[in-house]
Design an enzyme around this catalytic site. Structure first.
Site: not given
Ligand SMILES: *Cc1c(COP(=O)(O)O)cnc(C)c1O
Length: 408
Positions: A149, A234, A263
């Site tokens: 994701f 990420d 986050k």
């Molecule tokens: C939540 C998340 C995103 C996206 O972040 P947003 O602030 O919702 O745009 C990208 N990568 C990972 C691994 C995430 O958990």
């Protein structure tokens, strides 16, 4: 109207315990329970009826310091009285001191600030493509993993390896391919001379809490070095103490070329970052920017969050509370069907013997517990990093009662 009325009748007046709520003006994007949140403190949320919830989702792995911690309330009000936004045209004092702290606490040399994880990943993708143009004969392809994701902008949706998104919003951004997670041979096969980068989560969060193996990540780092392919971690979900280390890459002793963060970074306030090695300081004017990049209010928050995480040793607390929670989950009787307990620190998941995840989430809400089901057969726990053993005990008691109500 083209669609006609009543095609989707999702927003209606609803009667809750003692009031009616009008959800009509809210554009439908997801199903939500008939609950309206109004207040938060520490590990708890309260709805407009005054009902209290133990929050083991923490704003979706966001509120690492818990809800409304004094340090954020004070930082926000102090900075709000001083300078909220100076425009992206200028440096500001908060931006400079926060950047210095981030560079000191990570293995990265440079930082670009933005507001969301998706934007941080978009920035990483653009930087990787710039690298491809300048250093690798126009290489533009990016390999990611299945069930990953990476966000909800169109390009980060293209990067994301969720099978259900594959056909959405076509045509998506080109140049992305997805290979099975933890499969080094598949990754090596997918990387060719047109590949500028690999984008990967060290622990897939939305994908159900799947961890990379040490040999996989070691092999991937080596292969990227050999082929001149950038390695992007990420850490939007795993960063800022979540996994029991300040950053998840510390568990593996492997460093990326580009690191994306969001986050937990603002503990609920929307800030994000893309960080990179100094060799990747290759953007030219016009390549990247943003109206809210490095706005002082967010920068002050970010600095206060990181200082607090370090001062209160919350990575260590996440490690200890995570170990305790997993131990307690393992004590549950086999009959309740909790299995495959996994994760690091306070990024934990377990599987169920069937696909009752969303039923469990609903039952838990009724009993005042907030949990998440990333897949129909699994439950994820991402509580704030400030939780204590007594929060964990309260969680286990509530969970037992939820499990017995679902599996009776
Ligand atoms: C939540 C998340 C995103 C996206 O972040 P947003 O602030 O919702 O745009 C990208 N990568 C990972 C691994 C995430 O958990």
């Amino acid at each position: 109207m083209f669609l006609g009325g009543g095609l989707y009748n999702k927003s209606v007046m609803k009667e809750t315990n003692n009031q009616s709520i009008n959800t009509d003006p809210i554009l439908f994007v997801t199903k939500r329970p008939d609950v309206v949140m109004a207040k938060g403190k520490g590990a708890y949320l309260w709805d407009t009826n005054g009902k209290k919830y133990l929050d083991f989702i923490g704003g979706w792995a966001v509120t690492c310091l818990g809800h409304c911690p004094d340090v954020l309330v004070e930082t926000l009000s102090k900075q709000a009285k001083t300078l909220i936004n100076a425009s992206p045209q200028f440096y500001n004092d908060q931006m400079l001191s926060y950047a210095e702290l981030l560079v000191e606490k990570t293995c990265m040399d440079k930082v670009f600030f933005c507001s969301t994880g998706s934007e941080a990943n978009e920035s990483a993708i653009k930087l990787a493509r710039k690298y491809g143009v300048l250093k690798k004969k126009g290489a533009f392809k990016i390999v990611t993993t299945l069930n990953s994701f990476h966000g909800r902008t169109l390009t980060t949706m293209s990067a994301t390896g969720k099978p259900t998104w594959k056909t959405l919003f076509e045509p998506k951004s080109k140049g992305f391919s997805h290979v099975p997670f933890n499969d080094l041979e598949a990754m090596k096969t997918a990387i060719d001379e047109d590949t500028c980068a690999v984008l990967i989560e060290l622990i897939q969060g939305e994908g159900g809490v799947n961890e990379v193996s040490q040999s996989y990540i070691d092999g991937l780092r080596r292969h990227c070095d050999e082929t001149g392919t950038l390695l992007i971690f990420d850490e939007v979900q795993t960063g800022f103490g979540r996994t029991g280390k300040l950053f998840a890459y510390e568990h593996y002793g492997v460093e990326p070329d580009i690191l994306t963060l969001a986050k937990g970074m603002g503990s609920g306030y929307p800030i994000a970052a893309m960080m990179c090695q100094s060799a990747l300081d290759i953007f030219e004017p016009g390549d990247q920017g943003g109206t809210y990049t490095a706005q002082p209010l967010g920068m002050a928050v970010g600095k206060a969050v990181l200082e607090t995480l370090i001062k209160d040793n919350l990575s260590e607390n996440a490690y200890r509370m995570g170990a305790y929670l997993k131990e307690e989950l393992r004590k549950l009787p086999e009959t309740v069907g909790v299995q495959n307990i996994r994760g690091k620190g306070l990024l934990i998941a377990f599987d169920l013997s069937d696909e009752k995840g969303s039923e469990l989430v609903d039952r838990a809400m009724e009993k005042g517990l907030i949990i998440n089901s990333p897949k129909p057969n699994s439950i994820r726990l991402i509580p704030p990093l400030i939780i204590t053993p007594s929060h964990c005990d309260e969680f286990v008691t509530l969970l037992k009662s939820v499990l017995s109500s679902v599996y009776q």
